[in-house]
Design an enzyme around this catalytic site. Structure first.
Site, PDB file in Angstrom:
ATOM      1  N   GLN A  42      -0.259  -2.799   5.523  1.00 28.05           N
ATOM      2  CA  GLN A  42       0.875  -2.631   4.624  1.00 28.05           C
ATOM      3  C   GLN A  42       0.643  -3.275   3.254  1.00 28.05           C
ATOM      4  OE1 GLN A  42       0.685  -4.524   7.259  1.00 28.05           O
ATOM      5  NE2 GLN A  42       1.824  -6.428   7.022  1.00 28.05           N
ATOM      6  N   GLU A  43      -0.390  -4.082   3.112  1.00 28.47           N
ATOM      7  CA  GLU A  43      -0.654  -4.770   1.837  1.00 28.47           C
ATOM      8  C   GLU A  43      -1.747  -4.027   1.060  1.00 28.47           C
ATOM      9  OE1 GLU A  43       0.818  -7.787   0.794  1.00 28.47           O
ATOM     10  OE2 GLU A  43       1.982  -8.207   2.588  1.00 28.47           O
ATOM     11  N   MET A  44      -3.012  -4.445   1.209  1.00 30.58           N
ATOM     12  CA  MET A  44      -4.100  -3.813   0.464  1.00 30.58           C
ATOM     13  C   MET A  44      -4.874  -2.797   1.318  1.00 30.58           C
ATOM     14  SD  MET A  44      -5.160  -7.119  -1.825  1.00 30.58           S
ATOM     15  CE  MET A  44      -6.117  -6.333  -3.100  1.00 30.58           C
ATOM     16  N   ALA A  49      -4.522  -6.379   5.628  1.00 32.48           N
ATOM     17  CA  ALA A  49      -3.238  -5.944   6.191  1.00 32.48           C
ATOM     18  C   ALA A  49      -2.957  -4.490   5.792  1.00 32.48           C
ATOM     19  CB  ALA A  49      -2.109  -6.847   5.695  1.00 32.48           C
ATOM     20  N   HIS A  69       0.834  -1.196   0.000  1.00 33.48           N
ATOM     21  CA  HIS A  69       0.000   0.000   0.000  1.00 33.48           C
ATOM     22  C   HIS A  69       0.876   1.255   0.000  1.00 33.48           C
ATOM     23  CE1 HIS A  69      -3.402   2.567   0.769  1.00 33.48           C
ATOM     24  NE2 HIS A  69      -2.762   3.088   1.812  1.00 33.48           N
TER      25      HIS A  69
END
Length: 182
Positions: free
Chosen positions: A150-152, A148, A108
């Protein structure tokens, strides 16, 4: 003209072929274990790594063509991410061996992740997922990555609200899972 890297690959392939041929002629290989040496034949190795007859699906989520169609649409849809520019396929690109080809993934906000994005090919047979094994099913893994930060970087409530607004998703979910209440 053969490039040096290709020549090395051909040499390694020839060595591997010779090793397998020697294995077949010798009748097996010896593996040392704590309990002692064990001879494994080429036939036994082939049986051990034989292609399964079918893909295993969870009993509570059996395969249907409708679920496959919905899953494919979701996998490539960037609306599952807060930024609306990252889809599952961003990090698990079919053209790049179901990974992203990078030493470390990008999450992200284009922030680098701590690990690379592993390929997702053949994960139906995986016993644990994620680099540290904390996901025990593909369904659990997908939810973990979507939510998450830091992810999506989405919440499941936000995902549901966003997908409700997209024409066609309600029909796809209904076809895959039966009538839905919203």
């Amino acid at each position: 003209m053969i490039r040096r890297g290709a020549q090395m690959s051909l040499s390694l392939a020839a060595i591997a072929f010779a090793a397998v041929s020697g294995l077949a002629e010798a009748g097996g290989i010896t593996i040392s274990t704590a309990a002692g040496d064990k001879i494994i034949t080429l036939e036994a190795l082939k049986e051990r790594y034989e292609r399964p007859d079918a893909i295993p699906f969870p009993k509570n989520n059996p395969y249907t063509e409708e679920k496959e169609k919905l899953g494919k649409k979701l996998f490539f849809d960037p609306r599952l991410s807060r930024s609306q520019i990252v889809s599952c396929a961003t990090c698990h690109n079919p053209s790049l061996g179901w990974s992203d080809g990078l030493p470390k993934g990008v999450g992200h906000g284009m922030e680098p992740l701590e690990r690379r994005s592993p390929p997702v090919l053949n994960l139906a047979w995986a016993l644990s997922l994620m680099w540290d094994g904390r996901a025990h099913s593909l369904e659990q893994q997908a939810l973990m990555l979507i939510t998450a930060p830091q992810e999506m970087n989405m919440t499941m409530d936000d995902v549901v609200d966003r997908l409700r607004m997209v024409p066609g998703y309600r029909e796809l979910f209904s076809e895959a899972f039966g009538e839905t209440d919203s």
